[in-house]
Design a protein around this motif. Sequence first.
Motif, PDB file in Angstrom:
ATOM      1  N   GLN A   9      -0.179   9.929  20.198  1.00  0.00           N
ATOM      2  CA  GLN A   9      -0.480   8.808  19.534  1.00  0.00           C
ATOM      3  C   GLN A   9      -1.040   8.952  18.229  1.00  0.00           C
ATOM      4  N   VAL A  10      -0.728   8.040  17.293  1.00  0.00           N
ATOM      5  CA  VAL A  10      -1.172   8.285  15.653  1.00  0.00           C
ATOM      6  C   VAL A  10      -1.833   6.854  15.277  1.00  0.00           C
ATOM      7  N   ARG A  11      -2.826   7.123  14.751  1.00  0.00           N
ATOM      8  CA  ARG A  11      -3.586   5.704  13.814  1.00  0.00           C
ATOM      9  C   ARG A  11      -3.437   6.046  12.436  1.00  0.00           C
ATOM     10  N   LEU A  12      -2.707   4.997  11.998  1.00  0.00           N
ATOM     11  CA  LEU A  12      -2.447   5.082  10.389  1.00  0.00           C
ATOM     12  C   LEU A  12      -3.178   3.963   9.503  1.00  0.00           C
ATOM     13  N   VAL A  13      -3.920   4.341   8.586  1.00  0.00           N
ATOM     14  CA  VAL A  13      -4.623   3.229   7.701  1.00  0.00           C
ATOM     15  C   VAL A  13      -4.568   3.414   6.432  1.00  0.00           C
ATOM     16  N   GLU A  14      -3.841   2.681   5.590  1.00  0.00           N
ATOM     17  CA  GLU A  14      -3.383   2.607   4.387  1.00  0.00           C
ATOM     18  C   GLU A  14      -4.389   2.110   3.360  1.00  0.00           C
ATOM     19  N   SER A  15      -4.632   2.762   2.221  1.00  0.00           N
ATOM     20  CA  SER A  15      -5.524   2.448   1.014  1.00  0.00           C
ATOM     21  C   SER A  15      -4.750   2.698  -0.131  1.00  0.00           C
ATOM     22  N   GLY A  16      -5.439   1.904  -1.154  1.00  0.00           N
ATOM     23  CA  GLY A  16      -5.163   2.354  -2.599  1.00  0.00           C
ATOM     24  C   GLY A  16      -4.164   1.303  -3.434  1.00  0.00           C
ATOM     25  N   GLY A  17      -3.608   0.406  -2.748  1.00  0.00           N
ATOM     26  CA  GLY A  17      -2.705  -0.415  -3.411  1.00  0.00           C
ATOM     27  C   GLY A  17      -3.544  -1.438  -4.474  1.00  0.00           C
ATOM     28  N   GLY A  18      -2.766  -2.200  -5.047  1.00  0.00           N
ATOM     29  CA  GLY A  18      -3.363  -2.920  -5.995  1.00  0.00           C
ATOM     30  C   GLY A  18      -2.511  -3.767  -7.066  1.00  0.00           C
ATOM     31  N   SER A  19      -2.997  -4.252  -8.014  1.00  0.00           N
ATOM     32  CA  SER A  19      -2.102  -4.643  -9.103  1.00  0.00           C
ATOM     33  C   SER A  19      -2.239  -3.863 -10.213  1.00  0.00           C
ATOM     34  N   VAL A  20      -1.066  -3.690 -10.884  1.00  0.00           N
ATOM     35  CA  VAL A  20      -0.764  -2.843 -12.027  1.00  0.00           C
ATOM     36  C   VAL A  20       0.110  -3.320 -12.930  1.00  0.00           C
ATOM     37  N   GLN A  21      -0.028  -3.147 -14.128  1.00  0.00           N
ATOM     38  CA  GLN A  21       1.023  -3.382 -15.212  1.00  0.00           C
ATOM     39  C   GLN A  21       2.168  -2.408 -15.033  1.00  0.00           C
ATOM     40  N   ALA A  22       3.321  -2.790 -15.220  1.00  0.00           N
ATOM     41  CA  ALA A  22       4.391  -2.050 -15.286  1.00  0.00           C
ATOM     42  C   ALA A  22       4.377  -0.601 -16.295  1.00  0.00           C
TER      43      ALA A  22
END
Length: 122
Positions: free
Chosen positions: A1-14
């Motif tokens: 079993q593996v539990r995964l939690v993402e972080s670090g997303g957001g809004s950014v300009q090209a």
Amino acid sequence: QVRLVESGGGSVQAGGSLRLSCAVTRSGYYNRYCMGWFRQAPGKEREGVARINTDGTTSYAESVKGRFTISQDNAKNTLSLQMNSLKTEDTAMYYCAADPRCERDIVEFVYWGPGTQVTVSS
């Protein structure tokens, strides 16, 4: 079993950068998994972005080669995705994924997290 939690997303300009992280929690005896990131934009199919295999080899989608870098820190149980030179077409929900069966495509990995949104504006 593996539990995964993402972080670090957001809004950014090209042209900007973001670094996604995935906290990995493994339970049970088996602890060798291929890891990766896939993304999904509204109305589009899942797209494998990058993967790192149990032997440490990496591979990337053509659309992100030279811009994205996948890495893992086993001591910290973290998988990361460094994204540079972001484009508007990189906008999507990004998911961290894992699977003990490395012959599978990233989008077929059996474990994935809730995702983190990346939005790139022009």
